[in-house]
Design a protein around this motif. Sequence first.
Motif, short mmCIF file in Angstrom:
data_model
loop_
_atom_site.label_atom_id
_atom_site.label_comp_id
_atom_site.label_asym_id
_atom_site.label_seq_id
_atom_site.Cartn_x
_atom_site.Cartn_y
_atom_site.Cartn_z
N LEU A 58 0.82 -1.21 0.00
CA LEU A 58 0.00 0.00 0.00
C LEU A 58 0.86 1.26 0.00
CD1 LEU A 58 -2.81 -0.96 2.54
CD2 LEU A 58 -2.93 -0.93 0.05
N ALA A 59 2.02 1.21 0.62
CA ALA A 59 2.88 2.39 0.69
C ALA A 59 3.73 2.58 -0.55
CB ALA A 59 3.79 2.30 1.92
N GLY A 60 3.75 1.60 -1.46
CA GLY A 60 4.60 1.70 -2.64
C GLY A 60 4.35 2.93 -3.49
N PRO A 61 3.09 3.22 -3.90
CA PRO A 61 2.86 4.44 -4.69
C PRO A 61 3.24 5.72 -3.96
CG PRO A 61 1.00 2.94 -4.89
CD PRO A 61 1.88 2.39 -3.82
N GLY A 62 2.94 5.79 -2.66
CA GLY A 62 3.30 6.99 -1.91
C GLY A 62 4.80 7.17 -1.79
N LEU A 63 5.52 6.08 -1.56
CA LEU A 63 6.98 6.18 -1.48
C LEU A 63 7.57 6.61 -2.81
CD1 LEU A 63 7.79 2.97 0.62
CD2 LEU A 63 7.94 5.35 1.38
N ALA A 67 17.95 3.70 -3.44
CA ALA A 67 18.45 4.27 -2.18
C ALA A 67 17.37 4.33 -1.11
CB ALA A 67 19.02 5.66 -2.43
N VAL A 68 16.11 4.44 -1.50
CA VAL A 68 15.03 4.53 -0.52
C VAL A 68 14.42 3.16 -0.22
CG1 VAL A 68 12.72 5.48 -0.13
CG2 VAL A 68 14.50 6.91 -1.10
N LEU A 69 14.14 2.37 -1.25
CA LEU A 69 13.41 1.12 -1.05
C LEU A 69 14.27 -0.02 -0.54
CD1 LEU A 69 11.09 1.16 -4.19
CD2 LEU A 69 10.58 1.92 -1.87
N ALA A 70 15.55 -0.08 -0.96
CA ALA A 70 16.40 -1.18 -0.53
C ALA A 70 16.66 -1.16 0.99
CB ALA A 70 17.72 -1.16 -1.30
N PRO A 71 17.05 -0.02 1.59
CA PRO A 71 17.20 -0.03 3.06
C PRO A 71 15.90 -0.29 3.80
CG PRO A 71 18.34 1.85 2.09
CD PRO A 71 17.50 1.26 1.01
N LEU A 72 14.77 0.22 3.26
CA LEU A 72 13.49 -0.02 3.91
C LEU A 72 13.14 -1.51 3.90
CD1 LEU A 72 10.88 1.09 5.19
CD2 LEU A 72 9.99 1.37 2.86
N THR A 73 13.39 -2.17 2.78
CA THR A 73 13.14 -3.61 2.70
C THR A 73 14.00 -4.37 3.69
OG1 THR A 73 12.58 -3.37 0.35
CG2 THR A 73 13.13 -5.57 1.13
N TRP A 74 15.27 -4.00 3.80
CA TRP A 74 16.17 -4.68 4.74
C TRP A 74 15.75 -4.45 6.18
CZ3 TRP A 74 19.60 -2.72 8.44
CH2 TRP A 74 20.48 -3.65 8.99
N VAL A 75 15.35 -3.23 6.52
CA VAL A 75 14.95 -2.92 7.90
C VAL A 75 13.71 -3.72 8.28
CG1 VAL A 75 13.99 -1.10 9.36
CG2 VAL A 75 16.02 -0.65 7.99
N ILE A 76 12.73 -3.81 7.39
CA ILE A 76 11.51 -4.56 7.71
C ILE A 76 11.82 -6.05 7.84
CG2 ILE A 76 9.27 -5.26 6.77
CD1 ILE A 76 8.91 -2.47 5.76
N ALA A 77 12.72 -6.57 7.00
CA ALA A 77 13.12 -7.97 7.13
C ALA A 77 13.80 -8.23 8.47
CB ALA A 77 14.03 -8.37 5.98
N GLU A 78 14.66 -7.32 8.91
CA GLU A 78 15.33 -7.49 10.19
C GLU A 78 14.35 -7.40 11.36
OE1 GLU A 78 18.47 -8.26 10.95
OE2 GLU A 78 18.87 -8.58 8.82
#
Length: 402
Positions: free
Chosen positions: A254-259, A383-394
């Motif tokens: 759901l946050a993909g378009p907003g991001l 730069a925005v989506l890759a760290p966010l994906t890693w943080v949520i996985a952790e």
Amino acid sequence: MLSLRLARGAHPLVLLRRVLVAGAASGVGFLLLCTLGYAVAHPKATEESLVRLLWCAVPLAAVVQFALAVARNDPATRPRDGLDAIGFGPVRLSVLAATSTALSCGLGSVVALLVYLELRGDLGGTPLSGSAASLLNGNATLPWAATLTLLGLLPALAAGACAIALRPRKERRASAPEPGAPDAAAPTAPRTARPSYAGLPWGISIIACGLALEAYVGHAPAPAPTALLALPGQDGASPGLLGGWLLASLGLVLAGPGLTHWCGTLLSAGRPGPMRLLAGRILQDAATRLGRPLGVLCAVASGALAAAELYGAAWEPAGDSPFGPLTGLGAAVVMACVTATAITAALDTRQSRSETTDALLRLGVPPSMLRGAAAVRTGVLLAVLAPLTWVIAELTTLPLTR
């Protein structure tokens, strides 16, 4: 017949996409047949058969999304004056797209059935006949009614999704004013479109709820290792953690378009140069079309990172591998489909702004600036989506590994 004729005259890239849809459908069909074979060979293992069937839902949904993206980007299903003259308006074109999608998925299902029967040894005549009979439960006879039902599930779902998503929509009219109002005879203004960043607060809230649920149920009593949906971990894990991860994944989607929109806003902030301004405006314009597939890709990548860390920590080198060949096939189908869907959406956005690109080139904008703007867009999204994906996985695996 018209669908076949349009396919014969299609661009090679369009044909490649349809072949990829058929290949992905064959992978899902093979997984469904393996699940059916296991259920027939082990009639008392109801819970294990149910778990296998539930895990097939993820590749199934990924293939349906990919088939919908390919049908949406197919030039043969777009309105044309010649097709309108012979009665093929928007409604029949949506039916044509659904038919083409069903044919592609049906072809993949037939290939999956042939490969499955050959590996089980039911066909014979080739060196590969019966080479995987033990893995595919070749000693059990498949019920053909259930086999055809499972193989027809994906074409039916994909065709229905295309017919619903591509159907023509009428513009919603504003409610008529009351009689006697000053502007009763004035034309009503069209309603403004929903902004692409409207789902960002909802996405962030659902991600927070999912992580909070994982933190809350992280200390709940763990089921037996052989129970339904038992997860690995330091001392076992409650199935409620799976619900928390699903909520966090839904929030990412759901946050993909907003991001994506705010990435474009970030590029356009301050006093940007022509390249940065162009990249930002394009991202803002394509946020709705490109953001949702990117959100799905981030959710799947987050789940893959979490599974690799979770099962890798619980896997002893001397023991059995937690990932079997069918698990690898399902993960490969999901990752390939969501990646191909994101690439297809990017190509669709590029094609939708072809007139704008031609106008910029006629005005003297160098092609190197357009290529630089594409590189800037790709860089800021990574730069925005890759760290966010890693943080949520952790954060997802934190209650299981501490």
